[in-house]
Enzyme design. Structure first.
Site, PDB file in Angstrom:
ATOM      1  N   LYS A  76      27.024  78.592  50.558  1.00  0.00           N
ATOM      2  CA  LYS A  76      26.862  78.879  51.983  1.00  0.00           C
ATOM      3  C   LYS A  76      28.013  79.772  52.414  1.00  0.00           C
ATOM      4  O   LYS A  76      29.180  79.399  52.291  1.00  0.00           O
ATOM      5  CB  LYS A  76      26.854  77.580  52.785  1.00  0.00           C
ATOM      6  CG  LYS A  76      26.807  77.837  54.293  1.00  0.00           C
ATOM      7  CD  LYS A  76      26.572  76.581  55.087  1.00  0.00           C
ATOM      8  CE  LYS A  76      26.588  76.893  56.570  1.00  0.00           C
ATOM      9  NZ  LYS A  76      26.324  75.706  57.384  1.00  0.00           N
ATOM     10  N   GLU A 112      30.595  76.536  42.634  1.00  0.00           N
ATOM     11  CA  GLU A 112      29.929  75.580  43.528  1.00  0.00           C
ATOM     12  C   GLU A 112      28.676  74.989  42.863  1.00  0.00           C
ATOM     13  O   GLU A 112      28.418  73.792  42.978  1.00  0.00           O
ATOM     14  CB  GLU A 112      29.550  76.264  44.846  1.00  0.00           C
ATOM     15  CG  GLU A 112      30.738  76.704  45.709  1.00  0.00           C
ATOM     16  CD  GLU A 112      31.443  75.534  46.389  1.00  0.00           C
ATOM     17  OE1 GLU A 112      30.959  74.383  46.275  1.00  0.00           O
ATOM     18  OE2 GLU A 112      32.483  75.778  47.046  1.00  0.00           O
ATOM     19  N   LYS A 133      22.641  80.583  51.176  1.00  0.00           N
ATOM     20  CA  LYS A 133      22.473  80.828  52.611  1.00  0.00           C
ATOM     21  C   LYS A 133      23.528  81.809  53.076  1.00  0.00           C
ATOM     22  O   LYS A 133      24.697  81.604  52.771  1.00  0.00           O
ATOM     23  CB  LYS A 133      22.640  79.497  53.333  1.00  0.00           C
ATOM     24  CG  LYS A 133      22.605  79.585  54.834  1.00  0.00           C
ATOM     25  CD  LYS A 133      22.868  78.236  55.408  1.00  0.00           C
ATOM     26  CE  LYS A 133      22.872  78.348  56.911  1.00  0.00           C
ATOM     27  NZ  LYS A 133      23.215  77.108  57.541  1.00  0.00           N
ATOM     28  N   SER A 157      19.015  82.105  61.110  1.00  0.00           N
ATOM     29  CA  SER A 157      18.683  82.484  62.485  1.00  0.00           C
ATOM     30  C   SER A 157      18.925  83.966  62.767  1.00  0.00           C
ATOM     31  O   SER A 157      18.116  84.619  63.422  1.00  0.00           O
ATOM     32  CB  SER A 157      19.487  81.621  63.451  1.00  0.00           C
ATOM     33  OG  SER A 157      20.882  81.763  63.225  1.00  0.00           O
ATOM     34  N   TYR A 174      12.265  80.326  59.837  1.00  0.00           N
ATOM     35  CA  TYR A 174      11.707  80.174  61.177  1.00  0.00           C
ATOM     36  C   TYR A 174      10.349  80.865  61.287  1.00  0.00           C
ATOM     37  O   TYR A 174       9.676  80.742  62.301  1.00  0.00           O
ATOM     38  CB  TYR A 174      12.707  80.720  62.208  1.00  0.00           C
ATOM     39  CG  TYR A 174      14.046  80.015  62.110  1.00  0.00           C
ATOM     40  CD1 TYR A 174      14.212  78.735  62.636  1.00  0.00           C
ATOM     41  CD2 TYR A 174      15.124  80.585  61.436  1.00  0.00           C
ATOM     42  CE1 TYR A 174      15.408  78.058  62.507  1.00  0.00           C
ATOM     43  CE2 TYR A 174      16.332  79.916  61.294  1.00  0.00           C
ATOM     44  CZ  TYR A 174      16.462  78.652  61.834  1.00  0.00           C
ATOM     45  OH  TYR A 174      17.650  77.978  61.689  1.00  0.00           O
TER      46      TYR A 174
HETATM   47  C1  PBG Z   1      26.141  74.051  60.285  1.00  0.00           C
HETATM   48  C2  PBG Z   1      24.913  74.843  60.037  1.00  0.00           C
HETATM   49  C3  PBG Z   1      24.731  76.187  60.397  1.00  0.00           C
HETATM   50  C4  PBG Z   1      23.440  76.535  60.038  1.00  0.00           C
HETATM   51  C5  PBG Z   1      22.837  75.414  59.468  1.00  0.00           C
HETATM   52  N1  PBG Z   1      23.759  74.361  59.473  1.00  0.00           N
HETATM   53  C6  PBG Z   1      25.654  77.130  61.088  1.00  0.00           C
HETATM   54  C7  PBG Z   1      27.075  77.138  60.761  1.00  0.00           C
HETATM   55  O1  PBG Z   1      27.494  76.894  59.631  1.00  0.00           O
HETATM   56  O2  PBG Z   1      27.838  77.380  61.696  1.00  0.00           O
HETATM   57  C8  PBG Z   1      22.867  77.893  60.269  1.00  0.00           C
HETATM   58  C9  PBG Z   1      21.397  78.055  60.180  1.00  0.00           C
HETATM   59  C10 PBG Z   1      20.888  79.305  60.795  1.00  0.00           C
HETATM   60  O3  PBG Z   1      21.658  80.201  61.215  1.00  0.00           O
HETATM   61  O4  PBG Z   1      19.668  79.444  60.876  1.00  0.00           O
HETATM   62  N2  PBG Z   1      26.305  72.853  59.645  1.00  0.00           N
END
Ligand code: PBG
Length: 324
Positions: free
Chosen positions: A194, A232, A247, A273, A312
């Protein structure tokens, strides 16, 4: 000319026959944002077509999505500011609306796969995924909080818990604690690679979960790094993860591909998102065509090696497939 690659493209039927990547609706996970209350369906400005739902409305929406063949869902809570504290204690509180909703969803639709979120940020007054002490993230002190949250979600009926926090050692810690609490069958989908991405902005708007100070770069990965993802992934595999996730997705196709080649666990990718917002904004302006650009985005993520895509666009994709 002996070799004419265009022969394999000469009709829709031939193109369909030689198609290398087929995206099945069973591979898509549809994320939802949940708020406490009743009768709420509140659109998220930066993600047109996505809403903060109260559970009564969400149950109807899930029923509609099931009608289009979607069986996989991820759920995120949008928590009121006054319920947040430094240690995210609301995340495992008795009267937590998120835990109630998990129970209600699984009662209404026992056949679906429900993925729940394990991270402090929606409940943290600091807006971070770990405990903050003197401006630093306390990795090891965060683990027991994540475990309490995961056990509460497992107890509520989550099929898969998904730690999105990026603390070191959390997968093994969660696996042990879940097993000891009697939840050896609750799966773990680890946010393995991530990245500290700029593309989570609309999600943080949706949950009002942005960090109050600093950024997430001391725990989320540097977007410049690929080999680090193997460190990881090795750890998550050894610690008992059932799925590895990358991600964001579209700017990280090389990472998805690399993990797919080297690991045998299913690879998930989160089409986040900001990727959704970017595409929607271009389509609203008429710069891109949604019906063709959106499936191309999802197909590319699958082609790179993702077995599972959190997106989404899941419902629209399923609808378009039903219409075809
Ligand atoms: C935080 C989390 C995030 C997302 C999923 N879980 C954002 C972040 O790490 O600040 C992002 C998902 C998205 O942007 O669609 N635990």
């Amino acid at each position: 000319m002996q070799i004419r690659p265009r022969r394999n493209r000469k009709s829709p039927a031939i193109r369909n026959m030689v198609r290398e990547t087929r995206l099945d609706i069973a591979q898509l996970v549809y994320p939802f944002f949940l708020v406490d209350g009743k009768g709420i369906q509140n659109e998220i400005t930066s993600m047109p077509g996505n809403y903060r739902w109260s559970i009564d409305q969400l149950l109807k929406e899930i029923e509609s999505c099931i009608g289009y063949g979607i069986q996989q869902y991820a759920l995120f809570p949008a928590v009121e500011e006054q319920l947040k504290d430094r240690i995210a204690s609301y995340s495992y509180a008795e009267d937590n609306f998120y835990l109630d909703a998990i129970q209600e969803i699984k009662k209404a639709f026992p056949q679906i796969v429900l993925i729940t979120d394990v991270a402090m940020d929606p409940y943290s007054s600091d807006g971070h995924d770990g405990i903050v002490k003197n401006g630093e993230i306390e990795n090891d002190a965060t683990l027991p909080i994540l475990a309490k949250m995961a056990i509460a979600q497992a107890e509520a009926g989550a099929d898969i818990v998904a730690p999105s926090d990026m603390m070191d050692g959390r997968v093994g810690y969660l696996r042990n604690e879940l097993d000891e609490a009697g939840y050896s069958q609750t799966s773990i989908m680890s946010y393995t690679a991530k990245y500290a991405s700029a593309f989570y902005g609309p999600f943080r708007d949706a949950l009002d979960s942005a960090p109050k100070a600093g950024d997430k770069k001391s725990y989320q990965m540097d977007p410049a790094n690929k080999r680090e993802a193997f460190i990881e992934a090795d750890l998550d595999t050894a610690e008992g993860a059932d799925f590895l996730m990358v991600k964001p997705a579209t700017f990280y196709l090389d990472v998805i591909h690399a993990l797919k080649e080297s690991y045998s666990l299913p690879i998930a990718a989160y089409n986040v998102s900001g990727e959704c917002a970017m595409l929607m904004a271009a389509c609203e302006k008429g710069y891109l065509n949604y019906e063709t650009a959106m499936p191309e985005m999802l197909t590319s993520i699958a082609r790179a090696g993702a077995d599972i895509i959190l997106t989404y666009f899941a419902k629209d994709y399923a609808k378009m497939n039903a219409a075809r």
